[in-house]
Design an enzyme around this catalytic site. Structure first.
Site, PDB file in Angstrom:
ATOM      1  N   SER A  63     -42.518  28.553   6.707  1.00 26.46           N
ATOM      2  CA  SER A  63     -43.317  27.594   5.951  1.00 26.46           C
ATOM      3  C   SER A  63     -44.732  27.528   6.495  1.00 26.46           C
ATOM      4  CB  SER A  63     -42.675  26.205   6.027  1.00 26.46           C
ATOM      5  OG  SER A  63     -43.544  25.199   5.549  1.00 26.46           O
ATOM      6  N   TYR A 121     -39.482  18.980  10.369  1.00 31.23           N
ATOM      7  CA  TYR A 121     -39.272  20.117   9.466  1.00 31.23           C
ATOM      8  C   TYR A 121     -40.079  21.324   9.940  1.00 31.23           C
ATOM      9  CZ  TYR A 121     -39.934  23.140   5.419  1.00 31.23           C
ATOM     10  OH  TYR A 121     -40.019  24.235   4.599  1.00 31.23           O
TER      11      TYR A 121
END
Length: 322
Positions: free
Chosen positions: A125, A150
């Site tokens: 990501s 995350y």
């Protein structure tokens, strides 16, 4: 010559299954259809995009179930897209990220290692860049100052894959996705949240007083990058573990993004300006030169072309009063 796609009922996963099947690959998928958002959307997505693909209901934490699946289908390549997504949700439910993104990723690495998988392509990501990032974000920049759990789990995935490449010769490629959007997208992300709200006449929350820039990347460009990375032939000149940015390398101001939605919807947005959210990044911008050189990655979809179909899809799927 099976390709296994995890997170196959997810947004990027279903489009990836569709693209692989369209070119004649034997595709097996897995997904746990969890309730992070409405599982009905995932099932409808699969029915619309890749109904011919065999997708098994299976969780990444189910080691015995995963082992049985690998023994049955013997995948030669794996596209690992399954993960607990969402920056803000990681502030509320951190254990879900540990189970899926850490324990689940180790399970996948172990099965690929022992199962003779020739190439693992996995989703990272743009969030990994965190506080160390200086736009444009390049793969050489540090990723040791994440702004959310995350992001930390995704950075950990890259380190874990690197260690398995060095220890066991497992060839792995990490792909850092930058704000992916398109029809059938995730309903918790801004493209769908804003489109649905504008269509229904509800207000939208605009964080950091609208002073945000995102490298919005159409799902078709992301899938092209996934397939390009997956198909990259092995060779003595290639590192066993590599990481690439997949973005549009053109950050868009949030106000401009909202303006395209307003134009497509035919109604103005009711904007409520809010301060910066914890864990968010003010700007993302991908340096995609490494992916371009390695496998010809070239994003082709500006938001003016890619965003109106999202608004029209929201109108059709959810209805004007969703």
């Amino acid at each position: 010559m099976t390709v296994l796609v995890t997170g196959a009922a997810g947004f990027i996963g279903a489009y990836t299954c569709q693209a692989l099947a369209a070119r004649g690959e034997h595709v097996i998928g897995l997904d746990n259809y969890n309730d992070y958002y409405d599982p009905a959307i995932k099932r409808d997505r699969v029915a619309a995009l890749c109904p011919q693909v065999d997708i098994r209901a299976l969780d990444l934490a189910d080691r015995d179930g995963l082992a049985a699946l690998f023994a049955e289908v013997r995948p030669v390549r794996v596209v690992h897209l399954a993960a607990q997504a969402g920056v803000r949700y990681s502030l509320q439910n951190p254990h879900a990220y540990v189970a899926s993104n850490l324990e689940g990723f180790v399970n996948m690495l172990e099965l690929c290692r022992h199962g003779g998988v020739g190439h693992l392509v996995y989703a990272s990501s743009s969030s990994v860049y965190g506080d160390s990032a200086t736009p444009p974000f390049s793969e050489e920049q540090r990723i040791d100052r994440p702004r959310s759990l995350y992001a930390a789990t995704k950075a950990a995935n890259e380190l874990m894959a690197y260690s398995y490449a060095q220890l066991y010769g497992l060839r792995a490629t990490g792909l850092r996705f930058f704000t992916v959007y398109g029809p059938w997208g995730r309903p918790d992300m801004a493209p769908l949240l804003f489109s649905r709200a504008v269509l229904a006449g509800r207000p939208i929350e605009v964080f950091n007083q609208g002073r945000m820039r995102r490298d919005f990347t159409h799902v078709s460009d992301i899938v092209a990058g996934i397939l390009g990375a997956l198909d990259r032939p092995a060779g003595n000149d290639l590192a066993l573990h590599e990481v690439f940015n997949l973005g549009n390398h053109t950050p868009v101001e949030l106000e401009r993004f909202i303006g395209v939605i307003e134009q497509a919807a035919g109604v103005p947005a009711r904007k409520v300006y809010k301060p910066m959210q914890p864990g968010d990044m003010i700007e993302t911008m991908a340096d995609t030169r490494r992916a371009a050189e390695a496998f010809g990655y070239e994003p082709r979809t500006p938001i003016e072309a890619g965003l109106p179909p999202v608004v029209h899809w929201c109108r059709e799927y959810f209805g004007n009063h969703a």
